[in-house]
Design a protein around this motif. Structure first.
Motif, PDB file in Angstrom:
ATOM      1  N   UNK A   1      57.386  12.194  -9.200  1.00  0.00           N
ATOM      2  CA  UNK A   1      57.146  13.468  -8.514  1.00  0.00           C
ATOM      3  C   UNK A   1      55.719  13.592  -7.976  1.00  0.00           C
ATOM      4  N   UNK A   2      54.670  13.266  -8.773  1.00  0.00           N
ATOM      5  CA  UNK A   2      53.322  13.302  -8.175  1.00  0.00           C
ATOM      6  C   UNK A   2      53.193  12.363  -6.977  1.00  0.00           C
TER       7      UNK A   2
ATOM      8  N   UNK B   1      59.873  11.499 -18.287  1.00  0.00           N
ATOM      9  CA  UNK B   1      58.427  11.465 -18.031  1.00  0.00           C
ATOM     10  C   UNK B   1      58.065  10.529 -16.890  1.00  0.00           C
ATOM     11  N   UNK B   2      58.833   9.482 -16.698  1.00  0.00           N
ATOM     12  CA  UNK B   2      58.586   8.630 -15.538  1.00  0.00           C
ATOM     13  C   UNK B   2      58.784   9.428 -14.257  1.00  0.00           C
ATOM     14  N   UNK B   3      59.784  10.314 -14.271  1.00  0.00           N
ATOM     15  CA  UNK B   3      60.032  11.159 -13.099  1.00  0.00           C
ATOM     16  C   UNK B   3      58.915  12.185 -12.923  1.00  0.00           C
ATOM     17  N   UNK B   4      58.559  12.893 -14.015  1.00  0.00           N
ATOM     18  CA  UNK B   4      57.590  13.986 -13.896  1.00  0.00           C
ATOM     19  C   UNK B   4      56.156  13.508 -13.757  1.00  0.00           C
TER      20      UNK B   4
ATOM     21  N   UNK C   1      52.540   1.722 -11.910  1.00  0.00           N
ATOM     22  CA  UNK C   1      52.758   2.134 -13.294  1.00  0.00           C
ATOM     23  C   UNK C   1      54.245   2.305 -13.581  1.00  0.00           C
ATOM     24  N   UNK C   2      54.973   2.890 -12.634  1.00  0.00           N
ATOM     25  CA  UNK C   2      56.405   3.059 -12.831  1.00  0.00           C
ATOM     26  C   UNK C   2      57.122   1.727 -12.926  1.00  0.00           C
TER      27      UNK C   2
END
Length: 372
Positions: free
Chosen positions: A92-93, A85-88, A129-130
């Motif tokens: 990615x956004x 979910x960190x990736x998606x 956030x990441x």
């Protein structure tokens, strides 16, 4: 964070969690202030009232957003699904909208300078956030994690080499607000004190009084705030040598003051957020759509100069404010979400070795789809 083991199949665990309207109300109010701040930014150069208004809420609106994000974060080591979910939801956004900004600037300004290490305009918060999520498990291992986060925020301002690359300076500057949100949830402060069940009359009075004082100080001290460029201190982006004419050992005290102001005004803000469902509560679930898209709506107006020299202020400032709220509402509506969904919520199944890790629905990085 949850483990990978399947949950029990009792009715209690399969029943969907009840949404708490307060948090969606707070998210929507925060995103309105984000859009409003960006909309009136060009007005502050020509209007003292607009500048004072801008300072009065820039002191707390992103701190409040970070607190909400921290409240819905957990410090356990992330599972494979949560790492996905960190990736998606974040990485990615960020890449998609960075590419869109490169193309936009090439069309409008004639320059093409792709550089993913320098976030464009509002995209810094996605990176923040990441980084918040990745560092929280380590901070949580320490005693007094909130105190450590404050020390990091103050200390990083003394390091000119920590700059806007990957938004690191701003991320570490805002870190205490995110950690505070997590700490409130970790110690069950909201539930233990019944903060979402009842508020005494004096809490509303105190919050209104604080904002009245905030507005008065913003306007009365405007000359001093302009001279010291206070708004840049609220960005948490520049090192102290960049903010002061010469290095000052006491600059960390100014950062500490801005942190305290952010804490206090965020608390007052949360007191005034409605507890019950409102006509705009549902829109609070889609703050990331508004956050990522609104800058493209405002960009032509900011860069064309049409927002400069607008007089009289009593007419144009309220007009721009109303339009900012309208843009916020519009970008959270279903038609916009349907069109922009593939950009804001990318789900590239071929990218992952195990596509089953992809969430069926998006967990907004600010926590708007998480149980509260």
């Amino acid at each position: 964070m949850t483990s990978e083991a399947p949950p029990p199949t009792s009715a209690a665990t399969t029943r969907p969690r009840r949404r708490v309207p307060f948090w969606d109300n707070a998210r929507f109010a925060c995103i309105v202030l984000v859009v409003l701040g960006h909309a009136i930014q060009r007005l502050i150069h020509d209007s003292n009232i607009a500048y004072a208004f801008y300072l009065s809420f820039y002191a707390f609106h992103m701190p409040a957003f970070a607190i909400i994000s921290g409240y819905f974060s957990k410090s356990d080591p992330p599972s494979r699904r949560q790492m996905t979910r960190i990736v998606t939801d974040i990485l990615l956004p960020y890449l998609v909208f960075e590419a869109l900004w490169w193309f936009t600037k090439w069309l409008v300004e004639g320059r093409f300078d792709p550089n993913i290490t320098q976030p464009s305009w509002t995209l810094w918060f996605l990176l923040a956030l990441g980084i918040f999520r990745l560092t929280l498990p380590y901070l949580a291992l320490l005693r007094w994690p909130l105190l450590w986060s404050v020390a990091i925020s103050i200390g990083v301002g003394y390091l000119p080499n920590v700059d806007s690359t990957f938004s690191l300076s701003r991320t570490l500057g805002f870190l205490p607000f995110f950690v505070l949100g997590w700490w409130l949830r970790e110690h069950d402060i909201v539930e233990r004190f019944g903060l979402l069940r009842h508020r005494p009359w004096w809490a509303y009075t105190a919050a209104i009084g604080l904002f009245a004082l905030d507005a008065w100080l913003a306007y009365a001290g405007l000359d001093a705030w302009r001279e010291m460029e206070l708004r840049y201190w609220f960005f948490y982006d520049d090192s102290y040598p960049d903010l002061l004419p010469q290095p000052m050992w006491w600059a960390g005290g100014v950062r500490l003051a801005t942190l305290l102001i952010g804490f206090v005004l965020s608390a007052a803000f949360f007191v005034l957020v409605p507890l019950r469902r409102t006509p705009w509560t549902a829109l609070g679930q889609y703050t990331m759509y508004v956050y990522l898209l609104h800058s493209f709506v405002l960009y032509p107006f900011r860069e064309s100069g049409v927002l400069r020299g607008l007089e009289p202020t009593w007419l144009w400032l309220p007009t721009v404010c109303v339009l900012a709220v309208a843009v916020t509402v519009l970008l959270a509506t279903r038609p916009v979400r349907v069109i922009a969904g593939p950009l804001v919520e990318p789900r590239p199944r071929r990218l992952f070795r195990d596509p089953t890790l992809l969430p069926s629905r998006r967990d907004d990085p600010t926590g708007s789809r998480r149980g509260s």
